[in-house]
Design a protein around this motif. Structure first.
Motif, short mmCIF file in Angstrom:
data_model
loop_
_atom_site.label_atom_id
_atom_site.label_comp_id
_atom_site.label_asym_id
_atom_site.label_seq_id
_atom_site.Cartn_x
_atom_site.Cartn_y
_atom_site.Cartn_z
N SER A 283 0.91 -1.27 -0.06
CA SER A 283 0.18 -0.11 -0.14
C SER A 283 0.95 1.09 -0.12
CB SER A 283 -0.85 0.05 1.16
OG SER A 283 -0.21 0.17 2.18
N GLY A 284 0.23 2.40 -0.40
CA GLY A 284 1.01 3.61 -0.41
C GLY A 284 2.02 3.84 -1.64
N VAL A 285 2.86 4.87 -1.52
CA VAL A 285 3.88 5.04 -2.37
C VAL A 285 5.45 5.29 -1.63
CG1 VAL A 285 4.91 6.75 -4.32
CG2 VAL A 285 2.02 6.30 -3.77
N ARG A 286 6.22 4.66 -2.35
CA ARG A 286 7.69 4.77 -1.75
C ARG A 286 8.63 5.40 -2.84
NH1 ARG A 286 11.89 -0.09 -1.78
NH2 ARG A 286 13.65 0.55 -0.47
N TYR A 287 9.37 6.23 -2.26
CA TYR A 287 10.32 7.10 -3.19
C TYR A 287 11.80 6.72 -2.53
CZ TYR A 287 6.32 10.07 -4.96
OH TYR A 287 5.18 10.57 -5.43
N VAL A 288 12.66 6.54 -3.58
CA VAL A 288 13.97 6.10 -3.40
C VAL A 288 15.01 6.55 -4.13
CG1 VAL A 288 15.76 4.28 -2.52
CG2 VAL A 288 13.12 3.73 -2.61
N LEU A 289 16.21 7.34 -3.55
CA LEU A 289 17.38 7.92 -4.39
C LEU A 289 18.21 6.60 -4.42
CD1 LEU A 289 18.88 9.83 -5.92
CD2 LEU A 289 19.66 10.74 -3.86
N VAL A 290 18.62 6.27 -5.68
CA VAL A 290 19.47 5.04 -5.73
C VAL A 290 20.63 5.48 -6.73
CG1 VAL A 290 19.63 2.52 -7.02
CG2 VAL A 290 17.38 3.65 -5.98
N SER A 291 21.91 5.01 -6.48
CA SER A 291 23.11 5.34 -7.06
C SER A 291 24.02 4.13 -7.32
CB SER A 291 23.59 6.56 -6.43
OG SER A 291 24.78 7.09 -7.56
N PHE A 292 24.61 3.99 -8.31
CA PHE A 292 25.94 3.02 -8.45
C PHE A 292 27.18 3.78 -8.63
CE2 PHE A 292 22.20 1.26 -11.50
CZ PHE A 292 21.60 0.45 -10.30
N VAL A 293 28.09 2.85 -7.90
CA VAL A 293 29.25 3.38 -7.73
C VAL A 293 30.51 2.63 -8.24
CG1 VAL A 293 30.99 4.66 -5.99
CG2 VAL A 293 28.48 4.74 -5.78
N ILE A 294 31.30 3.17 -9.06
CA ILE A 294 32.64 2.31 -9.46
C ILE A 294 33.94 2.71 -8.82
CG2 ILE A 294 31.38 1.91 -11.69
CD1 ILE A 294 33.70 3.75 -12.79
N LEU A 295 35.15 1.79 -9.08
CA LEU A 295 36.39 2.37 -8.58
C LEU A 295 36.84 2.77 -10.37
CD1 LEU A 295 37.88 0.00 -6.15
CD2 LEU A 295 36.90 2.09 -5.82
N GLN A 296 37.09 4.16 -10.25
CA GLN A 296 37.22 4.60 -11.59
C GLN A 296 38.59 4.15 -12.20
OE1 GLN A 296 37.02 8.85 -11.74
NE2 GLN A 296 37.59 8.86 -13.71
N GLN A 297 39.60 3.89 -11.51
CA GLN A 297 41.02 3.58 -11.97
C GLN A 297 41.42 2.12 -11.78
OE1 GLN A 297 43.52 6.51 -10.23
NE2 GLN A 297 42.26 8.30 -11.11
N TYR A 298 40.52 1.43 -11.66
CA TYR A 298 40.97 -0.18 -11.29
C TYR A 298 40.28 -1.10 -12.00
CZ TYR A 298 43.50 1.17 -6.83
OH TYR A 298 44.48 1.58 -5.96
N GLN A 299 41.05 -1.33 -13.03
CA GLN A 299 40.55 -2.39 -14.03
C GLN A 299 40.36 -3.82 -13.53
OE1 GLN A 299 43.62 -2.83 -17.17
NE2 GLN A 299 42.41 -4.55 -18.07
N ASN A 300 39.06 -4.33 -14.03
CA ASN A 300 38.77 -5.66 -13.70
C ASN A 300 38.33 -5.59 -12.25
OD1 ASN A 300 39.06 -6.35 -16.28
ND2 ASN A 300 41.09 -7.01 -15.99
N PHE A 301 38.12 -4.66 -11.30
CA PHE A 301 38.03 -5.01 -9.91
C PHE A 301 36.42 -5.03 -9.78
CE2 PHE A 301 36.41 -3.72 -5.89
CZ PHE A 301 37.35 -4.35 -5.03
N ALA A 302 35.70 -4.63 -10.64
CA ALA A 302 34.32 -5.01 -10.59
C ALA A 302 34.03 -6.66 -10.80
CB ALA A 302 33.16 -4.15 -11.50
N PRO A 303 34.54 -7.12 -11.75
CA PRO A 303 34.08 -8.66 -11.88
C PRO A 303 34.89 -9.56 -10.95
CG PRO A 303 35.68 -8.07 -13.50
CD PRO A 303 35.00 -6.44 -12.82
N ARG A 304 36.04 -9.10 -10.22
CA ARG A 304 36.69 -9.97 -9.29
C ARG A 304 35.76 -9.49 -8.01
NH1 ARG A 304 41.52 -7.16 -11.02
NH2 ARG A 304 41.34 -6.00 -8.90
N PHE A 305 35.28 -8.36 -7.52
CA PHE A 305 34.43 -8.24 -6.47
C PHE A 305 33.33 -9.02 -6.58
CE2 PHE A 305 32.32 -5.14 -3.40
CZ PHE A 305 33.07 -5.71 -2.39
#
Length: 312
Positions: A283-305
């Motif tokens: 019931s009702g309405v829900r509002y959420v602020l969502v954001s995605f963050v990376i490590l800008q200078q670390y190649q391949n860290f996202a898949p390893r993590f």
């Protein structure tokens, strides 16, 4: 691509049933997936070796430098040092009077393996106090509804797991304010929460931010978001309206079978690769602020993590 190019690897969103591995001997299943926020298709191949409990998965990684939308979106948001874009705020808020300091938090879901410097860390963090005031939260809701009235809520920006949302890049008054809040409170809080988990928190960079609307009062409103994994390193969300305005809701984590429901203005951050979803509101309405963050200078860290945390 030249191996010396500065780039951060990107992993597509993986659904709860994104890869099926059959029984028996050597079995291989291919699943075509969509990147969670930019819609770039990639292929995942899962193999079963024939020995119990020895599944292997290889992901065709896509560098963020190879995705024009990703590269351009990143430039909208300042980095931890406050560089890249001018930061300012509407005069009704006195954000610059706030000290650059982290908001205290509590941590959940310990990772069973160590971080890059040998320390243990947790995969979910919740602030003990709001990072945004009630006035700021209400203003964000008003601005999102105003922008939506001039156009519409988007419903197809995130590939296989779309949300009903308004991207901050389309909110001219909100984007500079958000960059100020990143510098003053959000980045410092994220740095405190994730310092043991990543190689260098000073390279955190927001690559997407948007306001999501869950609406149980509308016949065609979105009420939930199915289980999925985000393609970034860290994801965070901030509750924009009070809990008493809706029933249900929260961020659900499958590995611990628990939903976290926030008070207005509080922030929840989590490893993007753990299986999670938007718990249904009834019931009702829900509002959420969502954001995605990376490590800008670390190649391949996202898949390893992702591989490190995906079974938590």
């Amino acid at each position: 691509m030249n191996s010396s190019t500065d780039r951060s690897a990107f992993v597509p969103t993986l659904g709860a049933t994104g890869v099926g591995v059959g029984g028996g001997g050597g079995h291989e299943t291919h699943a075509e997936l969509l990147c969670g926020w930019c819609g770039v298709s990639t292929r995942l191949v899962a193999r079963k070796t024939g020995r119990t409990g020895t599944n292997r998965a290889s992901v065709l990684m896509v560098s963020e430098r190879q995705i024009p939308q990703y590269r351009e979106a990143m430039l909208l948001f300042n980095n931890v040092q406050g560089d890249a874009v001018e930061i300012s705020e509407p005069s009704i808020f006195n954000a610059r009077s706030c000290p650059r300091a982290a908001v205290n938090h509590e941590s959940f879901v310990p990772c069973p393996t160590q971080g890059p410097r040998g320390a243990m860390f947790s995969l979910v963090h919740r602030t003990k106090a709001p990072v945004l005031s009630a006035q700021e939260c209400e203003w964000l809701i008003q601005e999102s509804e105003r922008v939506a009235a001039q156009g519409e809520w988007t419903k197809a920006r995130h590939g296989a797991y779309p949300t009903t949302d308004i991207p901050l890049k389309d909110m001219e008054t909100v984007l500079p304010w958000f960059n100020t809040k990143l510098a003053e409170v959000i980045y410092p809080t994220l740095c405190a929460q994730w310092s043991a988990a990543v190689p260098d928190v000073s390279t955190f960079r927001v690559v997407d931010a948007f306001i999501v609307k869950y609406d149980a009062d509308s016949a065609d409103g979105q009420r939930e978001l199915k289980l999925h994994r985000d393609g970034s390193v860290v994801s965070f969300n901030i509750a924009l309206n009070p809990r008493e305005q809706y029933s249900g809701g929260g961020t659900y984590f499958a590995g611990v079978d628990r939903s976290f429901v926030l008070e207005q203005g509080e922030m929840l951050s989590h490893a993007s690769g753990i299986l999670h979803g938007g718990h249904m509101i009834t019931s009702g309405v829900r509002y959420v602020l969502v954001s995605f963050v990376i490590l800008q200078q670390y190649q391949n860290f996202a898949p390893r993590f992702l591989q490190q945390v995906r079974n938590c």
